[in-house]
Design an enzyme around this catalytic site. Structure first.
Site, PDB file in Angstrom:
ATOM      1  CG  HIS A  17      51.190  56.810  22.001  1.00  0.00           C
ATOM      2  ND1 HIS A  17      52.104  57.988  22.307  1.00  0.00           N
ATOM      3  CD2 HIS A  17      51.305  57.127  20.454  1.00  0.00           C
ATOM      4  CE1 HIS A  17      52.646  58.515  21.203  1.00  0.00           C
ATOM      5  NE2 HIS A  17      51.956  57.985  20.165  1.00  0.00           N
ATOM      6  CE  LYS A  41      59.174  61.624  12.557  1.00  0.00           C
ATOM      7  NZ  LYS A  41      57.853  61.032  13.239  1.00  0.00           N
ATOM      8  CB  SER A 128      54.759  62.641  20.669  1.00  0.00           C
ATOM      9  OG  SER A 128      54.343  61.321  20.999  1.00  0.00           O
TER      10      SER A 128
END
Ligand code: ADP
Length: 161
Positions: A17, A41, A128
């Site tokens: 990122h 999520k 992630s």
């Protein structure tokens, strides 16, 4: 002043990122990093935690703003006066979903452009979810995340040293 928006979950932020942020800053005058409030999520870090982590990591990077958002991305872009969405591509597996998203956003606002940026090859396979999985089992994540994110992960995963 050309502003771009880089939206994502950033749960947590990885060096992939960060590389996308740095590359985008070479092209745009101002980058708004938009942290999605993804309630369904079940994120590891709360929206507030993710925003705070990103603010800390990007504080010396110049024209980076970190905000959270929910709802339609095109509405968020409008609110920060941008027509440009940055998304990262790790390979063909990301492509079909990202392409669909880009066209959906454009169907709502014909002036919106989605630009795809690829990270340096050393970061290309980071995600992630993979960081969380490795951290859960106490694996070495030193090259995957900034030190402050590692410290935050240590509090969530006792196996991580
Ligand atoms: P989302 O849930 O929106 O996919 P992520 O935080 O997983 O949020 O990712 C945000 C954006 O960053 C996505 O466009 C994703 O493809 C991109 N990205 C994530 N990791 C990398 C990486 N290692 N290299 C390039 N792009 C990446």
């Amino acid at each position: 002043m050309k502003t771009a928006v880089y939206p994502g979950s950033f749960d947590p932020i990885t060096n992939g990122h960060l590389d996308i942020i740095n590359r985008s800053l070479r092209i745009f005058d101002r980058l708004v990093v938009a942290v999605l409030e993804n309630k369904d999520k079940n994120p590891l870090f709360s929206t507030q935690e993710r925003v705070a982590q990103l603010k800390e990591i990007t504080k010396d990077m110049g024209n980076v703003e970190v905000r959270s958002f929910s709802g339609l991305l095109v509405d968020f872009c409008e609110s920060v006066d941008s027509k440009i969405i940055i998304r990262g591509l790790r390979g063909v597996t990301d492509f079909s979903y990202e392409f669909q998203m880009a066209l959906t956003n454009r169907s709502m606002d014909n002036d919106i452009e989605t630009l795809f940026v690829s990270a340096d090859t050393q970061y290309l396979f980071f995600s992630s979810s993979m960081v969380k999985e490795v951290a859960h089992f106490g694996g070495n994540i030193d090259n995957m995340v900034p030190p402050s994110v590692k410290e935050a992960l240590k509090k969530k995963f006792p196996n991580l040293v």
